[in-house]
Scaffold this active site. Structure first.
Site, mmCIF file in Angstrom:
data_model
loop_
_atom_site.group_PDB
_atom_site.id
_atom_site.type_symbol
_atom_site.label_atom_id
_atom_site.label_comp_id
_atom_site.label_asym_id
_atom_site.label_seq_id
_atom_site.Cartn_x
_atom_site.Cartn_y
_atom_site.Cartn_z
ATOM 1 N N VAL A 70 0.797 -1.180 -0.007
ATOM 2 C CA VAL A 70 -0.037 -0.080 -0.118
ATOM 3 C C VAL A 70 0.927 1.187 0.066
ATOM 4 O O VAL A 70 1.949 1.493 0.932
ATOM 5 C CB VAL A 70 -1.047 0.105 1.449
ATOM 6 C CG1 VAL A 70 -1.811 1.475 1.369
ATOM 7 C CG2 VAL A 70 -1.875 -1.143 1.311
ATOM 8 N N CYS A 71 0.545 2.270 -0.788
ATOM 9 C CA CYS A 71 1.190 3.495 -0.711
ATOM 10 C C CYS A 71 -0.005 4.544 -1.053
ATOM 11 O O CYS A 71 -0.989 4.466 -0.756
ATOM 12 C CB CYS A 71 2.167 3.737 -1.697
ATOM 13 S SG CYS A 71 1.961 3.803 -3.659
ATOM 14 N N ARG A 72 0.519 5.672 -1.099
ATOM 15 C CA ARG A 72 -0.441 6.912 -1.413
ATOM 16 C C ARG A 72 -1.296 6.630 -2.707
ATOM 17 O O ARG A 72 -2.369 6.853 -2.435
ATOM 18 C CB ARG A 72 0.406 8.355 -1.718
ATOM 19 C CG ARG A 72 -0.584 9.527 -1.628
ATOM 20 C CD ARG A 72 0.696 10.828 -1.808
ATOM 21 N NE ARG A 72 -0.280 11.948 -2.294
ATOM 22 C CZ ARG A 72 -0.902 12.258 -3.515
ATOM 23 N NH1 ARG A 72 0.033 11.476 -4.636
ATOM 24 N NH2 ARG A 72 -1.200 12.999 -3.974
#
Length: 130
Positions: A70-72
């Site tokens: 997961v990231c931005r």
């Protein structure tokens, strides 16, 4: 249904929500953003291992497990997923849309430093079981 891009499956927010809502689900979900981004808003319970640090511990992770990154926005986590795939991990996924999509969907977020991993041990990636 997960979308396949460049050999990596991309999960949507509903698929990720189902994984994190089930403490018995063995899938390992890791936030790969920077500390400042994580402390501002993250999915409760997810460990943080920034993208720049996760490459240093890839050899200490269990290749038989399944991982979601997961990231931005989904771009950095996609790069991490591809890196893991190139290093022999078969079951890796990217969270398409990242935290931007998660928040746009109105899903719950937490703030603070509750699960920032500074000194890595594999046990830190296990979600709490009820």
């Amino acid at each position: 249904m997960a979308e396949l891009i460049e050999g990596i499956s991309h999960l949507d927010s509903l698929e990720l929500q189902a994984i994190v809502a089930d403490p018995a689900n063995p899938v390992v979900v890791i936030d790969v953003r920077e500390t400042e981004e994580y402390t501002e808003a993250h999915i409760a319970g997810l460990p943080l291992i920034p993208m720049g640090d996760i490459i240093d511990i890839v050899d200490r992770l269990d290749k038989s497990k399944e991982y979601v990154f997961v990231c931005r926005s989904g771009r950095r986590s996609f790069e991490v997923a591809k890196f893991f795939r190139a290093n022999g991990f078969e079951r890796v996924h990217n969270f398409k849309g990242g935290m931007l999509d998660w928040q746009e969907q109105g899903l719950e977020v937490a703030a603070g430093e509750d699960n920032i991993i500074e000194t890595f041990s594999p046990e830190q990636l296990e979600r709490k079981r009820s």
